[in-house]
Design an enzyme around this catalytic site. Structure first.
Site, PDB file in Angstrom:
ATOM      1  CE1 TYR A   1       3.983   0.884  -4.785  1.00 10.08           C
ATOM      2  CE2 TYR A   1       4.579  -0.605  -6.565  1.00 10.08           C
ATOM      3  CZ  TYR A   1       3.786  -0.295  -5.482  1.00 10.08           C
ATOM      4  OH  TYR A   1       2.815  -1.181  -5.075  1.00 10.08           O
TER       5      TYR A   1
ATOM      6  CB  SER B   1       4.089  -5.294  -4.844  1.00 10.31           C
ATOM      7  OG  SER B   1       4.169  -5.403  -6.235  1.00 10.31           O
TER       8      SER B   1
ATOM      9  CG  ASN C   1       3.324   8.924   1.297  1.00  8.35           C
ATOM     10  OD1 ASN C   1       2.695   9.836   1.820  1.00  8.35           O
ATOM     11  ND2 ASN C   1       2.775   7.755   1.012  1.00  8.35           N
TER      12      ASN C   1
ATOM     13  CG  ASN D   1      -0.456  -7.698 -12.306  1.00  7.25           C
ATOM     14  OD1 ASN D   1       0.431  -8.342 -11.781  1.00  7.25           O
ATOM     15  ND2 ASN D   1      -0.207  -6.778 -13.205  1.00  7.25           N
TER      16      ASN D   1
ATOM     17  N   GLY E   1      -0.106   4.179   0.995  1.00  3.76           N
ATOM     18  CA  GLY E   1       1.167   4.369   0.317  1.00  3.76           C
ATOM     19  C   GLY E   1       0.920   4.928  -1.069  1.00  3.76           C
TER      20      GLY E   1
ATOM     21  CE  LYS F   1       3.805  -1.220  -1.728  1.00  3.38           C
ATOM     22  NZ  LYS F   1       2.989  -0.865  -0.575  1.00  3.38           N
TER      23      LYS F   1
ATOM     24  NE  ARG G   1       3.378  -7.868 -15.564  1.00  2.00           N
ATOM     25  CZ  ARG G   1       4.292  -8.020 -16.542  1.00  2.00           C
ATOM     26  NH1 ARG G   1       4.389  -9.185 -17.178  1.00  2.00           N
ATOM     27  NH2 ARG G   1       5.079  -7.025 -16.883  1.00  2.00           N
TER      28      ARG G   1
ATOM     29  CB  ILE H   1       0.385   6.771   8.012  1.00  2.00           C
ATOM     30  CG1 ILE H   1       1.114   6.838   6.670  1.00  2.00           C
ATOM     31  CG2 ILE H   1      -0.951   6.046   7.883  1.00  2.00           C
ATOM     32  CD1 ILE H   1       1.629   5.477   6.200  1.00  2.00           C
TER      33      ILE H   1
ATOM     34  CG  ASN I   1      -4.346   7.673  -5.726  1.00  2.00           C
ATOM     35  OD1 ASN I   1      -4.623   8.435  -6.648  1.00  2.00           O
ATOM     36  ND2 ASN I   1      -4.136   6.382  -5.916  1.00  2.00           N
TER      37      ASN I   1
END
Ligand code: NAD
Ligand code: UFG
Length: 340
Positions: free
Chosen positions: A150, A125, A100, A180, A83, A154, A232, A60, A35
């Site tokens: 996702y 996160s 992953n 954020n 990640g 975490k 946020r 990794i 990415n």
């Protein structure tokens, strides 16, 4: 210190490299470029005035590849950004996300301990709080139910790293819960480079501003917030990057396990962001109100006092800096980094 930076070619990793070098550290980057684009590392090298950042195009999950990097560079600590992070994609491809993010981290941690490197800073996160039990959110707030795979990676990785540290107190594990991240390095040469249509608010706004999309869809205006749109805690990526340098202090004082929120402590609504972007940059952002996005919560912002008290870290940039620097990156790089 010598840092292994996994995912260092990505958005937050590339900005963190600059702050690390500025603070006198050196880094070696491992990234599979799934990415990201190595151009980010060339631009980082230019910003910090070095010929190149040591870089390995390595996954990794590739134990042998990681072994080689450890044998050659002997890092003191790892800052682990690598990640997959697209919430919607994780719902469609849960296996890929668990494999992953979780398998990758398990391999990484195993290679680290085999080489006697037991210091890790992990990119977590605010998503681990689920629908938070308290606002502003302190680190004491119980973790909640994540709404996508996702987020679960975490939450699970926090647990895995916590258990590893508990079993072997030689480990120092710092869990950084990002709110954020937005913005870009003020020079406008590095920034967020999302693949395809952005999921997140700020890159969507900048792509509307640059003409890639006709309008922004605002996901709901009937939340229990001052203007009905989601609130946020947006944090400038340069502040977030500096938070990693500060977190190295926790490693130095052998913290064992430490958890920190990295946010500003201020909540802004979607309309606040749109209005700030228009005012600061003088660009109109047409929008329509759409239905709520499944899994979204009304309000999420941090209490960042612990990081200030224990690490002396505090966000310095405000919302005007964030929208200015996001736009500065996008308008100078409308298509992101050039394809390799
Ligand atoms: P990013 O996608 O720009 O960077 C992640 C990097 O990891 C990419 O360069 C990618 O190529 C690399 N990578 C992915 N899987 C890998 C693997 N198996 N082996 C080697 N490299 C691999 O994302 P980002 O926004 O810079 O995020 C960095 C970290 O922070 C991620 O762990 C993300 O989940 C976390 N985080 C991000 C946000 C956000 O909103 N950006 C918020 C909270 C947490
Ligand atoms: N939003 C829109 N339109 C868009 C995109 C977003 O109205 O096109 C709204 C959302 O509904 C939300 C706000 O803008 O109210 C922020 O949405 P983002 O997708 O930018 O960010 P999230 O808070 O949903 O999630 C992000 C990352 C997660 C991370 C979390 C940490 O995507 O990975 O921040 O707080 F966990």
């Amino acid at each position: 210190m010598i840092l292994l930076v996994t995912g260092g070619a990505g958005y937050i990793g590339s900005h963190t490299l600059i702050e690390l070098y500025r603070a006198g550290h050196t880094a070696v980057v491992v990234d599979n470029l799934s990415n990201s684009n190595p151009e980010s590392l060339r631009r980082v090298a230019k910003i910090i005035g070095v010929t190149e950042i040591p870089f390995y195009k390595t996954d990794i999950r590739d134990r042998e590849g990681l072994e080689k990097v450890f044998s050659k560079h002997h890092p003191d600590a790892c800052i682990h950004f690598a990640g997959l992070k697209a919430v919607g994609e994780s719902v469609e491809k849960p296996w890929e996300y668990y494999e992953n993010n979780i398998s990758g981290t398990l391999v990484l941690v195993d290679v680290m301990r085999r080489h006697g490197c037991k210091n890790i800073i992990f990119s977590s996160s605010a998503t681990v709080y689920g629908d938070p039990a308290e606002i502003p959110i302190t680190e004491q707030c119980p973790k909640g139910q994540c709404t996508n795979p996702y987020g679960w990676t975490k939450s699970m990785l926090e647990q895995i790293l916590t258990d590893i540290q508990k079993a072997d107190p030689a480990w120092n594990v710092v869990l950084l819960r990002y709110f954020n991240p937005v913005g870009a390095h003020p020079g406008g040469t590095i920034g967020e480079n999302p693949n395809g249509i952005p999921n997140n608010l700020m890159p969507y706004i900048t792509q509307v501003a640059v003409g890639k999309h006709p309008e922004l869809g605002i996901f709901g205006n009937d939340y229990p917030t001052p203007d009905g749109t989601g609130v946020r805690d947006y944090i400038h990526v340069v502040d977030l990057a500096a938070g990693h340098v500060s977190a190295l202090q926790a490693i130095r004082r052998r913290c064992g396990l430490a958890v920190y929120n990295l946010g500003t402590g201020h909540g802004y609504s979607v309309l606040d962001i749109v209005n700030a972007f228009q005012r600061v940059n003088g660009v109109q952002i047409p929008y329509t109100i759409r239905p709520r996005r499944p899994g979204d919560i009304a309000t999420c912002y941090s209490n960042p006092a612990k990081a200030q008290k224990e690490l002396g870290w505090k966000a310095r940039y405000g919302i005007d800096d964030m929208v200015r620097d996001s736009w500065n990156w996008q308008r100078h790089n409308p298509d992101g980094y050039p394809e390799e």
